[in-house]
Scaffold this motif. Structure first.
Motif, PDB file in Angstrom:
ATOM      1  N   ILE A 133      -0.715   9.155  14.376  1.00  0.00           N
ATOM      2  CA  ILE A 133      -1.363   8.513  13.232  1.00  0.00           C
ATOM      3  C   ILE A 133      -1.245   7.016  13.458  1.00  0.00           C
ATOM      4  N   ASP A 134      -2.290   6.279  13.059  1.00  0.00           N
ATOM      5  CA  ASP A 134      -2.217   4.826  13.229  1.00  0.00           C
ATOM      6  C   ASP A 134      -2.369   4.128  11.885  1.00  0.00           C
ATOM      7  N   ALA A 135      -2.345   2.798  11.916  1.00  0.00           N
ATOM      8  CA  ALA A 135      -2.345   2.003  10.681  1.00  0.00           C
ATOM      9  C   ALA A 135      -3.612   2.201   9.863  1.00  0.00           C
ATOM     10  N   SER A 136      -4.720   2.519  10.502  1.00  0.00           N
ATOM     11  CA  SER A 136      -5.966   2.721   9.761  1.00  0.00           C
ATOM     12  C   SER A 136      -6.087   4.140   9.209  1.00  0.00           C
ATOM     13  N   GLY A 137      -5.102   4.977   9.476  1.00  0.00           N
ATOM     14  CA  GLY A 137      -5.100   6.335   8.942  1.00  0.00           C
ATOM     15  C   GLY A 137      -5.745   7.353   9.860  1.00  0.00           C
ATOM     16  N   VAL A 138      -6.149   6.946  11.060  1.00  0.00           N
ATOM     17  CA  VAL A 138      -6.759   7.882  12.007  1.00  0.00           C
ATOM     18  C   VAL A 138      -5.679   8.833  12.510  1.00  0.00           C
ATOM     19  N   ARG A 139      -5.993  10.108  12.451  1.00  0.00           N
ATOM     20  CA  ARG A 139      -5.042  11.143  12.850  1.00  0.00           C
ATOM     21  C   ARG A 139      -5.587  11.877  14.068  1.00  0.00           C
ATOM     22  N   ARG A 140      -4.736  12.076  15.043  1.00  0.00           N
ATOM     23  CA  ARG A 140      -5.122  12.777  16.258  1.00  0.00           C
ATOM     24  C   ARG A 140      -4.107  13.878  16.550  1.00  0.00           C
ATOM     25  N   TRP A 141      -4.601  14.998  17.137  1.00  0.00           N
ATOM     26  CA  TRP A 141      -3.757  16.129  17.470  1.00  0.00           C
ATOM     27  C   TRP A 141      -4.203  16.679  18.817  1.00  0.00           C
ATOM     28  N   ASP A 142      -3.332  16.627  19.795  1.00  0.00           N
ATOM     29  CA  ASP A 142      -3.613  17.158  21.128  1.00  0.00           C
ATOM     30  C   ASP A 142      -3.419  18.669  21.087  1.00  0.00           C
ATOM     31  N   ARG A 143      -4.420  19.367  20.600  1.00  0.00           N
ATOM     32  CA  ARG A 143      -4.305  20.808  20.347  1.00  0.00           C
ATOM     33  C   ARG A 143      -4.060  21.630  21.616  1.00  0.00           C
ATOM     34  N   ASN A 144      -4.668  21.221  22.724  1.00  0.00           N
ATOM     35  CA  ASN A 144      -4.512  22.006  23.946  1.00  0.00           C
ATOM     36  C   ASN A 144      -3.374  21.502  24.833  1.00  0.00           C
TER      37      ASN A 144
END
Length: 159
Positions: A133-144
């Motif tokens: 998660i970053d300061a702008s609220g972008v969320r990432r998930w390395d699912r694989n």
């Protein structure tokens, strides 16, 4: 006159065939339920890490409001008039018990930050993958779990 033949006492119990059929049914149910349970368990681990990242992001925002910078917001830093980030932002997820994710601040400067939860793969057959998660609220998930966020559907935390 006809004579009736009386049968002896009826034996009660289960036969070997009935026992084998019951074992086959239990085996099939186990084969179906075990992978479902494992996936449920992995999703719950990811949900806990997401919650812990949210707590850390809030702590960093509070740090920003007191100094107008994310810089020096490491776990050892003490924001003015606030508790140390180490007490607010756990370094591991879950905070108690076996560590499943290590939480780190991968980038923090005056205007932005990036938090990352990296899975601890020891003893786990199917790691969930990194969460960010970053300061702008972008969320990432390395699912694989390929150590990048470039694949389709890795730009959200939808479980």
């Amino acid at each position: 006159m006809q004579r009736r033949v009386q049968a002896g006492p009826r034996q009660r119990g289960i036969t070997l065939i009935e026992l084998l059929i019951a074992l086959v049914i239990v085996g099939i149910l186990t084969a179906v339920a075990l992978p479902l349970y494992t996936r449920y368990q992995e999703r719950s681990y990811a949900a806990q890490a997401m919650a812990d990242l949210g707590v850390c992001a809030q702590a960093l925002e509070r740090h920003y409001t007191t100094g107008f910078t994310y810089a020096n917001s490491t776990a050892a830093a003490v924001p003015p008039a606030a508790a140390p980030l180490a007490t607010i932002c756990p370094a591991a997820s879950p905070p108690r018990g076996d560590t499943l994710f290590n939480i780190t601040i991968t980038a923090a400067d005056a205007t932005t930050f990036t938090l990352r939860a990296t899975p601890v793969a020891a003893g786990r057959a199917d790691p969930v993958g990194m969460l960010e998660i970053d300061a702008s609220g972008v969320r990432r998930w390395d699912r694989n779990d390929d150590n990048d966020f470039d694949d389709a559907d890795e730009d959200n935390w939808d479980i």
